[in-house]
Design an enzyme around this catalytic site. Sequence first.
Site, short mmCIF file in Angstrom:
data_model
loop_
_atom_site.label_atom_id
_atom_site.label_comp_id
_atom_site.label_asym_id
_atom_site.label_seq_id
_atom_site.Cartn_x
_atom_site.Cartn_y
_atom_site.Cartn_z
N GLU A 1 -33.85 30.00 -26.19
CA GLU A 1 -32.51 30.06 -27.07
C GLU A 1 -31.41 28.98 -27.36
O GLU A 1 -31.65 27.79 -27.56
CB GLU A 1 -32.73 30.97 -28.03
CG GLU A 1 -31.09 31.33 -27.97
CD GLU A 1 -30.65 32.44 -27.28
OE1 GLU A 1 -29.96 33.29 -26.68
OE2 GLU A 1 -32.42 32.51 -25.79
N HIS B 1 -32.66 32.78 -21.55
CA HIS B 1 -31.67 32.34 -23.11
C HIS B 1 -32.73 30.78 -23.47
O HIS B 1 -32.29 29.78 -23.34
CB HIS B 1 -30.64 31.69 -22.72
CG HIS B 1 -29.65 32.57 -23.04
ND1 HIS B 1 -29.89 33.83 -23.96
CD2 HIS B 1 -28.57 33.04 -22.02
CE1 HIS B 1 -28.83 34.60 -23.58
NE2 HIS B 1 -28.12 34.60 -22.57
N CYS C 1 -31.93 37.62 -22.00
CA CYS C 1 -30.88 38.59 -21.42
C CYS C 1 -30.62 39.55 -21.68
O CYS C 1 -31.44 40.50 -20.92
CB CYS C 1 -30.19 37.43 -21.84
SG CYS C 1 -28.15 36.97 -20.12
#
Length: 230
Positions: free
Chosen positions: A184, A182, A95
């Site tokens: 994660e 993202h 990002c």
Amino acid sequence: MKINILVCDWFEDILPPFLPTFPTLIYNLFNQVDATIEYELFDVQKGNFPQLNGNEINLITGSRAGVYENLPWVTALLDFIRSAHQAKAKLVGFCFGHQAIAQALGGEVAPSGKGWGTGIRSSQVIHPEALKYFPDGKMYLNYNHNDQVMQLPPEAELLATSDFCPNEAFMVGNHILCFQGHPEYTKQYAQHVLEKAKGKDAELIRKAMESLQLQTAQGATIARWILNLN
């Protein structure tokens, strides 16, 4: 294997009770692929950066800041990225990190006229290296961004694209790998972000919530790819 996490925002004021720190999301992402990884945190906003080591991965996180803002820590981060590239150190951006690497290496980042990108989005994989990990030609990731990479750096190779965000992912050489998404984010955390969103269009949030139920983000595939960086 060691991953240096360059933390560009701790998000302490918006973290949910089930998440002790924002970097925990990154630990959990990579630990599902390799539980032996070592981690070290560097608070970029306080001017902390790792020493460049060719065997370590340097991962730049998301942030609520913009890479075009005239902030001392952002300037220092862009300088670090240029030094890392010159040394051919392993460098990864999620990002804001993706945008920072693009900006540092000669690309252009700006607020997008398309607004907030959120929920799970699919992008078309167009590069042979990316097709090794996404052989069906589609990549699904969680998103949470308003800025976009408008122009890639001269040395960059585009990996994936979409109508909403033409520059979804790119690589530079064999040592830099960047994603607007993202990897994660978990479904639980993505739901929390949407639930806490203020002043956003209700229909946009509804569709984003729906995407979390209809699609599965492929963060673990991204983690495997990152761990295979030369």
